[in-house]
Design a protein around this motif. Sequence first.
Motif, PDB file in Angstrom:
ATOM      1  N   LYS A  34      15.460  -1.536 -52.044  1.00 29.15           N
ATOM      2  CA  LYS A  34      14.168  -1.094 -52.588  1.00 29.15           C
ATOM      3  C   LYS A  34      12.972  -1.866 -52.066  1.00 29.15           C
ATOM      4  O   LYS A  34      13.058  -3.055 -51.735  1.00 29.15           O
ATOM      5  CB  LYS A  34      14.157  -1.237 -54.116  1.00 29.15           C
ATOM      6  CG  LYS A  34      15.303  -0.574 -54.845  1.00 29.15           C
ATOM      7  CD  LYS A  34      15.281   0.933 -54.766  1.00 29.15           C
ATOM      8  CE  LYS A  34      16.378   1.547 -55.628  1.00 29.15           C
ATOM      9  NZ  LYS A  34      16.451   3.015 -55.410  1.00 29.15           N
ATOM     10  N   SER A  52      16.076   3.389 -46.697  1.00 29.59           N
ATOM     11  CA  SER A  52      16.244   4.600 -47.519  1.00 29.59           C
ATOM     12  C   SER A  52      17.049   5.656 -46.783  1.00 29.59           C
ATOM     13  O   SER A  52      17.346   5.527 -45.594  1.00 29.59           O
ATOM     14  CB  SER A  52      14.869   5.181 -47.858  1.00 29.59           C
ATOM     15  OG  SER A  52      14.190   5.526 -46.668  1.00 29.59           O
ATOM     16  N   SER A 151       6.236   4.031 -50.195  1.00 30.88           N
ATOM     17  CA  SER A 151       7.519   4.654 -49.883  1.00 30.88           C
ATOM     18  C   SER A 151       7.356   5.919 -49.034  1.00 30.88           C
ATOM     19  O   SER A 151       8.319   6.374 -48.400  1.00 30.88           O
ATOM     20  CB  SER A 151       8.284   4.969 -51.164  1.00 30.88           C
ATOM     21  OG  SER A 151       7.506   5.805 -52.003  1.00 30.88           O
ATOM     22  N   SER A 202       4.147   2.862 -60.450  1.00 27.99           N
ATOM     23  CA  SER A 202       4.811   1.827 -59.666  1.00 27.99           C
ATOM     24  C   SER A 202       3.822   0.757 -59.182  1.00 27.99           C
ATOM     25  O   SER A 202       4.159  -0.417 -59.128  1.00 27.99           O
ATOM     26  CB  SER A 202       5.573   2.433 -58.487  1.00 27.99           C
ATOM     27  OG  SER A 202       4.703   3.177 -57.679  1.00 27.99           O
ATOM     28  N   ASP A 293      15.026   4.382 -59.481  1.00 30.03           N
ATOM     29  CA  ASP A 293      13.705   3.956 -59.018  1.00 30.03           C
ATOM     30  C   ASP A 293      12.777   3.719 -60.210  1.00 30.03           C
ATOM     31  O   ASP A 293      13.256   3.443 -61.295  1.00 30.03           O
ATOM     32  CB  ASP A 293      13.188   4.965 -57.993  1.00 30.03           C
ATOM     33  CG  ASP A 293      14.080   4.930 -56.759  1.00 30.03           C
ATOM     34  OD1 ASP A 293      14.102   3.881 -56.117  1.00 30.03           O
ATOM     35  OD2 ASP A 293      14.796   5.908 -56.498  1.00 30.03           O
TER      36      ASP A 293
END
Length: 325
Positions: A34, A52, A151, A202, A293
Amino acid sequence: MQAVEIVYSLLAGRSRKPGTAHEVYAPANIALVKYWGKRDEAINLPVTGSLSVSMADRGTYATVEPAEAFSLWIDGVEQDVATKASKRMAAYLGLFGGPFRLSTRTTIPIGAGLASSASAFAAVVRALDALYGWDLDVVSQSILARLGSGSACRSVLNGFVEWRLGERADGMDSHALPIDVRWPSFRLGLIAVSEAAKPIGSREAMRHTRETAGLYAAWPDVVARDLPEMRAAIAARDLTQLGEVAEGNAMAMHATMIAARPSVCYWLEESLTTLRRVWALRADGLAVYATMDAGPNVKLLFDVRDEAAIRSAFPAVQVVNPFGA
Ligand code: PMV
Protein backbone atom coordinates in the motif's frame (compact mmCIF):
# COMPACT_ATOMS: atom_id res chain seq x y z
CA MET A 1 6.50 22.63 -6.06
CA GLN A 2 2.98 23.35 -7.27
CA ALA A 3 0.90 21.00 -9.39
CA VAL A 4 0.39 23.63 -12.05
CA GLU A 5 4.16 23.95 -12.60
CA ILE A 6 4.39 20.18 -13.19
CA VAL A 7 1.56 20.35 -15.69
CA TYR A 8 3.24 23.23 -17.53
CA SER A 9 6.54 21.46 -17.76
CA LEU A 10 5.03 18.13 -18.92
CA LEU A 11 2.85 19.81 -21.52
CA ALA A 12 5.47 22.31 -22.74
CA GLY A 13 5.35 22.59 -26.51
CA ARG A 14 2.13 20.58 -26.80
CA SER A 15 -1.15 21.68 -28.27
CA ARG A 16 -3.43 24.00 -26.30
CA LYS A 17 -6.15 23.77 -28.92
CA PRO A 18 -8.84 21.18 -28.26
CA GLY A 19 -9.72 18.79 -31.05
CA THR A 20 -12.44 16.15 -31.00
CA ALA A 21 -13.48 14.59 -27.68
CA HIS A 22 -13.16 10.82 -27.32
CA GLU A 23 -14.32 8.46 -24.63
CA VAL A 24 -11.31 6.70 -23.10
CA TYR A 25 -10.84 4.14 -20.34
CA ALA A 26 -8.61 3.44 -17.34
CA PRO A 27 -8.78 0.45 -14.97
CA ALA A 28 -9.18 0.63 -11.21
CA ASN A 29 -6.33 -0.88 -9.21
CA ILE A 30 -5.89 -2.67 -5.91
CA ALA A 31 -2.63 -2.16 -4.01
CA LEU A 32 -0.84 -5.32 -2.85
CA VAL A 33 1.77 -3.16 -1.08
CA LYS A 34 0.00 0.00 0.00
CA TYR A 35 0.63 3.69 -0.42
CA TRP A 36 -0.06 5.30 2.95
CA GLY A 37 1.42 8.73 3.65
CA LYS A 38 2.60 11.68 1.58
CA ARG A 39 5.95 13.40 1.78
CA ASP A 40 4.53 16.27 -0.33
CA GLU A 41 0.79 16.85 -0.11
CA ALA A 42 0.63 19.43 -2.91
CA ILE A 43 1.80 17.03 -5.62
CA ASN A 44 1.03 13.69 -3.95
CA LEU A 45 4.56 12.44 -3.44
CA PRO A 46 4.50 9.28 -1.32
CA VAL A 47 6.57 8.34 1.72
CA THR A 48 7.16 4.88 0.21
CA GLY A 49 6.83 3.01 -3.06
CA SER A 50 3.79 0.79 -3.62
CA LEU A 51 2.68 -2.03 -5.89
CA SER A 52 -0.74 -2.84 -7.33
CA VAL A 53 -2.65 -4.92 -9.80
CA SER A 54 -5.02 -3.26 -12.24
CA MET A 55 -8.56 -4.54 -12.57
CA ALA A 56 -8.71 -4.96 -16.38
CA ASP A 57 -12.31 -4.24 -17.42
CA ARG A 58 -13.36 -2.78 -14.03
CA GLY A 59 -12.68 0.92 -14.16
CA THR A 60 -13.81 4.27 -15.52
CA TYR A 61 -14.69 5.59 -18.98
CA ALA A 62 -14.31 9.34 -19.34
CA THR A 63 -14.94 12.05 -21.93
CA VAL A 64 -13.71 15.63 -21.54
CA GLU A 65 -15.11 18.42 -23.71
CA PRO A 66 -14.58 22.18 -23.62
CA ALA A 67 -17.62 23.91 -22.08
CA GLU A 68 -18.92 27.28 -20.84
CA ALA A 69 -18.67 26.13 -17.24
CA PHE A 70 -17.48 23.06 -15.38
CA SER A 71 -20.00 20.23 -15.20
CA LEU A 72 -19.67 16.65 -14.08
CA TRP A 73 -21.86 13.84 -15.37
CA ILE A 74 -21.73 10.33 -13.92
CA ASP A 75 -23.62 7.59 -15.73
CA GLY A 76 -25.56 10.26 -17.61
CA VAL A 77 -26.65 12.11 -14.47
CA GLU A 78 -25.46 15.67 -13.87
CA GLN A 79 -23.77 15.98 -10.47
CA ASP A 80 -23.93 18.77 -7.91
CA VAL A 81 -20.80 20.86 -8.53
CA ALA A 82 -20.74 22.00 -4.90
CA THR A 83 -19.79 18.62 -3.40
CA LYS A 84 -16.26 17.98 -2.20
CA ALA A 85 -15.66 15.36 -4.89
CA SER A 86 -16.92 17.67 -7.67
CA LYS A 87 -14.84 20.59 -6.42
CA ARG A 88 -11.78 18.40 -6.28
CA MET A 89 -12.30 17.29 -9.87
CA ALA A 90 -13.01 20.87 -11.00
CA ALA A 91 -9.78 22.04 -9.37
CA TYR A 92 -7.86 19.24 -11.03
CA LEU A 93 -9.28 20.02 -14.48
CA GLY A 94 -8.47 23.67 -13.82
CA LEU A 95 -4.79 22.73 -13.97
CA PHE A 96 -5.36 22.04 -17.67
CA GLY A 97 -7.27 25.22 -18.56
CA GLY A 98 -10.92 24.63 -19.22
CA PRO A 99 -13.67 24.92 -18.21
CA PHE A 100 -14.68 21.42 -19.24
CA ARG A 101 -17.67 19.17 -19.21
CA LEU A 102 -16.56 15.80 -17.81
CA SER A 103 -18.69 12.70 -18.37
CA THR A 104 -17.76 9.42 -16.73
CA ARG A 105 -19.24 5.99 -16.41
CA THR A 106 -17.89 3.23 -14.28
CA THR A 107 -17.79 -0.53 -14.62
CA ILE A 108 -16.93 -1.03 -10.95
CA PRO A 109 -20.10 -2.67 -9.68
CA ILE A 110 -19.90 -1.99 -6.01
CA GLY A 111 -19.62 1.72 -5.59
CA ALA A 112 -17.45 4.33 -4.06
CA GLY A 113 -15.21 2.38 -1.70
CA LEU A 114 -13.46 0.66 -4.53
CA ALA A 115 -10.60 2.66 -5.94
CA SER A 116 -12.96 4.66 -8.12
CA SER A 117 -10.97 7.87 -7.77
CA ALA A 118 -7.84 6.16 -9.09
CA SER A 119 -9.48 5.03 -12.32
CA ALA A 120 -11.36 8.34 -12.63
CA PHE A 121 -8.26 10.56 -12.50
CA ALA A 122 -6.31 8.24 -14.81
CA ALA A 123 -9.21 8.22 -17.27
CA VAL A 124 -9.44 12.03 -17.12
CA VAL A 125 -5.75 12.33 -18.04
CA ARG A 126 -6.34 10.05 -21.01
CA ALA A 127 -9.47 11.97 -22.00
CA LEU A 128 -7.51 15.25 -21.98
CA ASP A 129 -4.73 13.54 -23.94
CA ALA A 130 -7.31 12.41 -26.50
CA LEU A 131 -9.00 15.83 -26.68
CA TYR A 132 -5.75 17.73 -27.31
CA GLY A 133 -3.93 15.00 -29.22
CA TRP A 134 -0.90 15.16 -26.92
CA ASP A 135 0.05 11.51 -27.29
CA LEU A 136 1.66 11.47 -23.84
CA ASP A 137 3.82 8.53 -22.83
CA VAL A 138 2.85 6.36 -19.86
CA VAL A 139 5.27 8.08 -17.48
CA SER A 140 3.83 11.52 -18.21
CA GLN A 141 0.27 10.17 -17.93
CA SER A 142 1.20 8.60 -14.60
CA ILE A 143 2.69 11.81 -13.17
CA LEU A 144 -0.34 13.84 -14.26
CA ALA A 145 -2.76 11.26 -12.82
CA ARG A 146 -0.77 11.29 -9.54
CA LEU A 147 -1.54 15.00 -9.16
CA GLY A 148 -5.25 14.10 -9.01
CA SER A 149 -4.96 11.14 -6.63
CA GLY A 150 -1.77 9.33 -5.67
CA SER A 151 -3.06 5.84 -6.41
CA ALA A 152 -4.31 7.05 -9.83
CA CYS A 153 -0.71 7.07 -11.05
CA ARG A 154 -0.88 3.25 -11.05
CA SER A 155 -4.13 3.17 -13.06
CA VAL A 156 -2.47 4.19 -16.36
CA LEU A 157 -1.14 0.63 -16.73
CA ASN A 158 -2.59 -2.87 -16.83
CA GLY A 159 -1.44 -5.93 -14.90
CA PHE A 160 1.03 -5.64 -12.03
CA VAL A 161 2.31 -2.10 -11.55
CA GLU A 162 4.91 -0.55 -9.28
CA TRP A 163 4.81 3.08 -8.24
CA ARG A 164 8.45 4.07 -7.87
CA LEU A 165 9.01 6.32 -4.87
CA GLY A 166 11.48 8.60 -6.63
CA GLU A 167 13.63 11.11 -4.81
CA ARG A 168 13.25 14.35 -6.71
CA ALA A 169 11.42 17.29 -5.10
CA ASP A 170 9.52 17.92 -8.36
CA GLY A 171 8.24 14.31 -8.42
CA MET A 172 9.32 13.69 -12.01
CA ASP A 173 10.74 10.31 -10.95
CA SER A 174 7.70 9.31 -8.85
CA HIS A 175 5.45 7.40 -11.22
CA ALA A 176 4.20 3.97 -12.17
CA LEU A 177 6.14 1.38 -14.16
CA PRO A 178 4.85 -1.93 -15.49
CA ILE A 179 5.92 -5.26 -14.03
CA ASP A 180 6.28 -7.53 -16.99
CA VAL A 181 4.63 -10.66 -15.56
CA ARG A 182 1.35 -12.12 -16.76
CA TRP A 183 -0.44 -14.37 -14.29
CA PRO A 184 -3.57 -15.57 -16.07
CA SER A 185 -4.86 -17.71 -13.20
CA PHE A 186 -4.64 -14.90 -10.62
CA ARG A 187 -8.02 -13.62 -9.42
CA LEU A 188 -9.39 -10.78 -7.30
CA GLY A 189 -12.67 -11.09 -5.43
CA LEU A 190 -14.56 -7.96 -4.46
CA ILE A 191 -16.74 -8.17 -1.36
CA ALA A 192 -19.00 -5.14 -0.94
CA VAL A 193 -19.46 -4.53 2.75
CA SER A 194 -20.87 -1.02 2.46
CA GLU A 195 -21.38 1.67 -0.15
CA ALA A 196 -21.78 4.39 2.44
CA ALA A 197 -19.46 7.39 2.18
CA LYS A 198 -16.24 7.06 4.17
CA PRO A 199 -16.09 8.81 7.54
CA ILE A 200 -12.75 10.38 6.57
CA GLY A 201 -11.00 10.63 3.21
CA SER A 202 -7.63 9.03 2.54
CA ARG A 203 -5.82 12.38 2.32
CA GLU A 204 -6.87 13.46 5.82
CA ALA A 205 -6.47 9.96 7.22
CA MET A 206 -2.90 9.74 5.93
CA ARG A 207 -2.01 13.12 7.41
CA HIS A 208 -3.65 12.30 10.75
CA THR A 209 -1.89 8.92 10.92
CA ARG A 210 1.51 10.43 10.18
CA GLU A 211 1.00 13.18 12.74
CA THR A 212 -0.46 11.20 15.64
CA ALA A 213 0.31 7.47 15.34
CA GLY A 214 3.63 6.49 16.89
CA LEU A 215 3.30 3.23 14.94
CA TYR A 216 3.59 5.12 11.65
CA ALA A 217 7.35 5.39 12.19
CA ALA A 218 7.54 1.65 11.45
CA TRP A 219 5.51 1.84 8.23
CA PRO A 220 8.37 2.69 5.81
CA ASP A 221 10.28 -0.33 7.16
CA VAL A 222 7.25 -2.57 6.58
CA VAL A 223 7.09 -1.43 2.96
CA ALA A 224 10.86 -1.71 2.51
CA ARG A 225 10.59 -5.37 3.50
CA ASP A 226 7.35 -6.11 1.64
CA LEU A 227 8.15 -4.57 -1.75
CA PRO A 228 11.03 -6.88 -2.71
CA GLU A 229 9.10 -9.88 -1.35
CA MET A 230 6.09 -8.92 -3.43
CA ARG A 231 8.21 -8.47 -6.58
CA ALA A 232 9.68 -11.96 -5.96
CA ALA A 233 6.23 -13.50 -5.35
CA ILE A 234 4.95 -12.04 -8.62
CA ALA A 235 8.02 -13.15 -10.57
CA ALA A 236 7.56 -16.70 -9.21
CA ARG A 237 3.74 -16.57 -9.52
CA ASP A 238 3.70 -17.76 -5.92
CA LEU A 239 0.19 -17.14 -4.53
CA THR A 240 1.10 -18.10 -0.96
CA GLN A 241 3.88 -15.55 -0.82
CA LEU A 242 1.87 -12.90 -2.63
CA GLY A 243 -1.12 -13.44 -0.34
CA GLU A 244 0.86 -13.46 2.88
CA VAL A 245 2.72 -10.27 1.99
CA ALA A 246 -0.36 -8.46 0.65
CA GLU A 247 -2.57 -9.36 3.60
CA GLY A 248 0.13 -8.60 6.17
CA ASN A 249 0.87 -5.28 4.48
CA ALA A 250 -2.80 -4.26 4.48
CA MET A 251 -3.18 -5.22 8.16
CA ALA A 252 -0.04 -3.21 9.00
CA MET A 253 -1.42 -0.16 7.18
CA HIS A 254 -4.71 -0.43 9.08
CA ALA A 255 -2.79 -0.93 12.32
CA THR A 256 -1.04 2.42 11.83
CA MET A 257 -4.34 4.22 11.42
CA ILE A 258 -6.10 2.33 14.21
CA ALA A 259 -3.21 3.54 16.41
CA ALA A 260 -3.80 7.18 15.44
CA ARG A 261 -5.27 9.52 18.06
CA PRO A 262 -8.21 9.58 17.73
CA SER A 263 -8.29 6.21 15.99
CA VAL A 264 -9.20 5.88 12.32
CA CYS A 265 -10.90 2.55 11.75
CA TYR A 266 -12.49 1.95 8.34
CA TRP A 267 -13.61 -1.55 9.30
CA LEU A 268 -17.26 -2.31 9.88
CA GLU A 269 -18.48 -5.40 11.71
CA GLU A 270 -19.01 -7.14 8.39
CA SER A 271 -15.42 -6.36 7.31
CA LEU A 272 -14.12 -8.26 10.31
CA THR A 273 -16.61 -11.09 9.81
CA THR A 274 -15.35 -11.39 6.23
CA LEU A 275 -11.70 -11.36 7.33
CA ARG A 276 -12.41 -14.07 9.91
CA ARG A 277 -14.12 -16.14 7.24
CA VAL A 278 -11.01 -15.79 5.03
CA TRP A 279 -8.76 -16.87 7.91
CA ALA A 280 -11.00 -19.86 8.74
CA LEU A 281 -11.07 -20.97 5.10
CA ARG A 282 -7.30 -20.70 4.97
CA ALA A 283 -6.95 -22.74 8.16
CA ASP A 284 -9.00 -25.38 6.30
CA GLY A 285 -6.50 -25.36 3.45
CA LEU A 286 -8.03 -22.90 0.95
CA ALA A 287 -5.45 -20.49 -0.51
CA VAL A 288 -7.36 -17.23 -0.11
CA TYR A 289 -6.01 -13.95 1.21
CA ALA A 290 -7.54 -10.56 1.93
CA THR A 291 -6.62 -6.94 1.45
CA MET A 292 -8.45 -3.74 2.38
CA ASP A 293 -8.05 -0.07 1.49
CA ALA A 294 -9.36 3.15 3.00
CA GLY A 295 -12.87 1.76 3.36
CA PRO A 296 -14.80 -1.20 4.76
CA ASN A 297 -14.80 -3.41 1.64
CA VAL A 298 -12.67 -6.54 1.49
CA LYS A 299 -10.81 -7.74 -1.60
CA LEU A 300 -9.84 -11.40 -1.92
CA LEU A 301 -6.74 -12.76 -3.64
CA PHE A 302 -6.87 -16.33 -4.97
CA ASP A 303 -6.24 -18.63 -7.92
CA VAL A 304 -8.87 -19.55 -10.51
CA ARG A 305 -8.65 -23.19 -9.46
CA ASP A 306 -10.39 -22.20 -6.22
CA GLU A 307 -13.03 -19.96 -7.81
CA ALA A 308 -15.92 -22.38 -7.14
CA ALA A 309 -14.96 -22.70 -3.46
CA ILE A 310 -14.66 -18.91 -3.13
CA ARG A 311 -18.04 -18.36 -4.78
CA SER A 312 -19.70 -20.85 -2.49
CA ALA A 313 -18.10 -19.29 0.63
CA PHE A 314 -18.88 -15.71 -0.53
CA PRO A 315 -22.01 -15.84 -2.72
CA ALA A 316 -21.96 -12.06 -3.34
CA VAL A 317 -18.32 -11.96 -4.49
CA GLN A 318 -17.50 -10.18 -7.76
CA VAL A 319 -14.64 -12.04 -9.40
CA VAL A 320 -12.15 -10.03 -11.46
CA ASN A 321 -9.59 -11.54 -13.83
CA PRO A 322 -6.80 -8.93 -14.04
CA PHE A 323 -5.27 -10.63 -17.09
CA GLY A 324 -8.54 -11.35 -18.88
CA ALA A 325 -9.37 -10.07 -22.33
O1 PMV B 1 -4.80 7.75 -3.89
P1 PMV B 1 -5.60 7.88 -2.65
O2 PMV B 1 -5.47 9.20 -2.00
O3 PMV B 1 -7.04 7.49 -2.88
O4 PMV B 1 -5.02 6.85 -1.55
C1 PMV B 1 -5.13 5.47 -1.70
C2 PMV B 1 -4.69 4.78 -0.49
C3 PMV B 1 -4.99 3.28 -0.42
O5 PMV B 1 -6.03 2.91 -1.31
C4 PMV B 1 -5.46 2.96 0.99
C5 PMV B 1 -3.74 2.44 -0.69
C6 PMV B 1 -3.30 2.36 -2.11
O6 PMV B 1 -2.10 2.18 -2.32
O7 PMV B 1 -4.15 2.40 -3.04
